[in-house]
Design a protein around this motif. Structure first.
Motif, mmCIF file in Angstrom:
data_model
loop_
_atom_site.group_PDB
_atom_site.id
_atom_site.type_symbol
_atom_site.label_atom_id
_atom_site.label_comp_id
_atom_site.label_asym_id
_atom_site.label_seq_id
_atom_site.Cartn_x
_atom_site.Cartn_y
_atom_site.Cartn_z
ATOM 1 N N MET A 152 3.210 6.043 -2.790
ATOM 2 C CA MET A 152 4.376 6.765 -3.308
ATOM 3 C C MET A 152 4.295 6.926 -4.812
ATOM 4 S SD MET A 152 7.017 8.501 -2.638
ATOM 5 C CE MET A 152 7.738 9.407 -4.011
ATOM 6 N N ALA A 153 3.732 5.942 -5.496
ATOM 7 C CA ALA A 153 3.526 6.083 -6.937
ATOM 8 C C ALA A 153 2.564 7.232 -7.226
ATOM 9 C CB ALA A 153 2.988 4.776 -7.520
ATOM 10 N N TYR A 154 1.513 7.348 -6.425
ATOM 11 C CA TYR A 154 0.609 8.490 -6.572
ATOM 12 C C TYR A 154 1.346 9.803 -6.313
ATOM 13 C CZ TYR A 154 -3.765 5.810 -6.996
ATOM 14 O OH TYR A 154 -4.787 5.008 -7.447
ATOM 15 N N LEU A 170 0.831 -1.202 0.000
ATOM 16 C CA LEU A 170 0.000 0.000 0.000
ATOM 17 C C LEU A 170 0.871 1.260 0.000
ATOM 18 C CD1 LEU A 170 -2.712 1.458 0.231
ATOM 19 C CD2 LEU A 170 -2.569 1.153 2.711
ATOM 20 N N ALA A 171 1.946 1.250 0.783
ATOM 21 C CA ALA A 171 2.827 2.417 0.844
ATOM 22 C C ALA A 171 3.464 2.695 -0.512
ATOM 23 C CB ALA A 171 3.908 2.196 1.899
ATOM 24 N N PRO A 175 -10.605 2.279 -7.832
ATOM 25 C CA PRO A 175 -11.550 1.166 -7.652
ATOM 26 C C PRO A 175 -10.905 -0.071 -7.042
ATOM 27 C CG PRO A 175 -11.002 1.466 -9.972
ATOM 28 C CD PRO A 175 -10.407 2.623 -9.247
ATOM 29 N N ALA A 176 -9.603 -0.262 -7.262
ATOM 30 C CA ALA A 176 -8.937 -1.439 -6.698
ATOM 31 C C ALA A 176 -8.904 -1.371 -5.172
ATOM 32 C CB ALA A 176 -7.521 -1.559 -7.250
ATOM 33 N N LEU A 177 -8.757 -0.165 -4.627
ATOM 34 C CA LEU A 177 -8.753 0.026 -3.176
ATOM 35 C C LEU A 177 -10.138 0.376 -2.644
ATOM 36 C CD1 LEU A 177 -5.546 2.233 -2.673
ATOM 37 C CD2 LEU A 177 -5.792 -0.183 -2.096
ATOM 38 N N ASN A 178 -11.050 0.673 -3.564
ATOM 39 C CA ASN A 178 -12.331 1.286 -3.185
ATOM 40 C C ASN A 178 -12.049 2.486 -2.285
ATOM 41 O OD1 ASN A 178 -15.090 1.789 -3.009
ATOM 42 N ND2 ASN A 178 -15.348 0.452 -1.228
ATOM 43 N N TYR A 182 -7.769 8.148 1.273
ATOM 44 C CA TYR A 182 -6.319 8.125 1.438
ATOM 45 C C TYR A 182 -5.773 9.497 1.065
ATOM 46 C CZ TYR A 182 -6.285 3.006 1.795
ATOM 47 O OH TYR A 182 -6.477 1.716 2.201
ATOM 48 N N VAL A 183 -4.885 10.023 1.900
ATOM 49 C CA VAL A 183 -4.232 11.298 1.623
ATOM 50 C C VAL A 183 -2.732 11.055 1.622
ATOM 51 C CG1 VAL A 183 -4.050 13.736 2.246
ATOM 52 C CG2 VAL A 183 -6.097 12.432 2.892
#
Length: 316
Positions: free
Chosen positions: A57-59, A52-53, A107-110, A188-189
């Motif tokens: 980081m990609a975002y 998830l981290a 959508p993958a994380l909703n 998520y922020v």
């Protein structure tokens, strides 16, 4: 030429104002808040998830893409490589200080995702200088405009606070839009460097207003944003908060805790894969792409911090 002259005037005005106001703010913070007891900081037990981290980081790296149309259409190289399926809602840049963020739905994380960009590099000199004006305005103020009508205790970094206020109305509007479209989704922020500081401001603002009661924040290379009272309040309100840092990253060690009382928020996880402030978990904010295979970064490379109450230079 006219733009350069206007910029120099703005910079000179800012320096003069800071020089005049800083002693006042320091006196206010030092005399009336230095000995205030904030209580014991609650240690976060939020579990670190390496996969998830790395996605967060990609975002965060994607936020550095200069061509905003590539983010709006989600056609940048990193978008297609590691973040397929994301549905962007908005990309926004503040014209005064060249601050930027984007938001959308994964959508993958909703999950609805809010991402802030960090400071520009020397390839965009004007934006870099403007961003560093924000970074260097380190005197403390009350966060009076965060949280709506509810009071947030403590003091925060003036530059980060004013920077977020430039984006605040737009951020809140778009978060409300995303929540209405995906009412069951998490929030998520995230952000890197200056973007991480803005993410702290946004997360506590959204949380205290009650838009989301349990947001998740995962930041990278983030500086200190507020004093001890603010940090403890943040940790109480946003227990699902992680700050990924390199042990040698100097930017995470400012502003200094000794003089102004700044403290980090959330749980700290150490990324020992590199010592570059520009690269976290294998993603480079300069090239906006993955620099190495994520498989080379096992979760065991990261160590959770101890409580903020502990006397640890890296943690304070």
């Amino acid at each position: 030429m006219a733009e350069s002259t206007q910029f120099l005037r703005l910079l000179l005005t800012f320096v003069v104002v800071v020089e005049l106001l800083e002693p006042i703010h320091l006196a206010e913070a030092g005399l009336f808040d230095r000995f205030k007891k904030c209580g014991k900081n609650k240690k976060s037990d939020y579990e670190y998830d390496g996969t998830l981290a790395r996605k967060m980081m990609a975002y965060s790296a994607t936020a550095y893409v200069k061509e905003h149309d590539l983010v709006r259409t989600w056609t940048c190289s990193l978008c297609r490589q590691d973040l397929t399926g994301f549905e962007p809602l908005t990309v926004k840049e503040d014209e005064l200080f060249r601050l930027s963020y984007y938001a959308g739905y994964d959508p993958a994380l909703n999950a609805n995702v809010l991402v802030f960009r960090g400071s520009r590099d020397k390839t965009d000199r004007v934006s870099q200088v403007l961003n560093w004006i924000v970074n260097l305005a380190a005197f403390r103020v009350r966060p009076k405009d965060l949280g709506g009508k509810k009071k947030i205790p403590g003091y925060v970094h003036y530059g980060f606070y004013r920077a977020f206020k430039r984006l605040q109305t737009d951020v809140l509007t778009n978060i409300e839009t995303l929540k209405a479209a995906h009412p069951d989704a998490e929030l998520y922020v995230t952000g890197h460097s200056l973007g991480g500081a803005l993410a702290v401001m946004a997360t506590i603002d959204i949380r205290v207003r009650g838009i989301y009661t349990n947001p998740i924040m995962i930041n990278f290379g983030t500086p200190r944003v507020g004093n001890g009272c603010f940090a403890q309040y943040f940790s109480k309100k946003v227990p699902r908060s992680i700050r990924v840092a390199h042990p040698g990253d100097k930017f995470t060690k400012v502003p200094p805790p000794s003089k102004l009382g700044y403290r980090h928020v959330g749980r700290t996880v150490w990324d020992k894969s590199t010592d570059s402030h520009n690269i976290y978990l294998g993603y480079s904010k300069i090239t906006c792409r993955r620099r190495r295979s994520s498989e080379s970064l096992p979760d065991t490379n990261s160590e959770p911090n101890i409580s903020l109450a502990q006397d640890s230079p890296d943690q304070r």
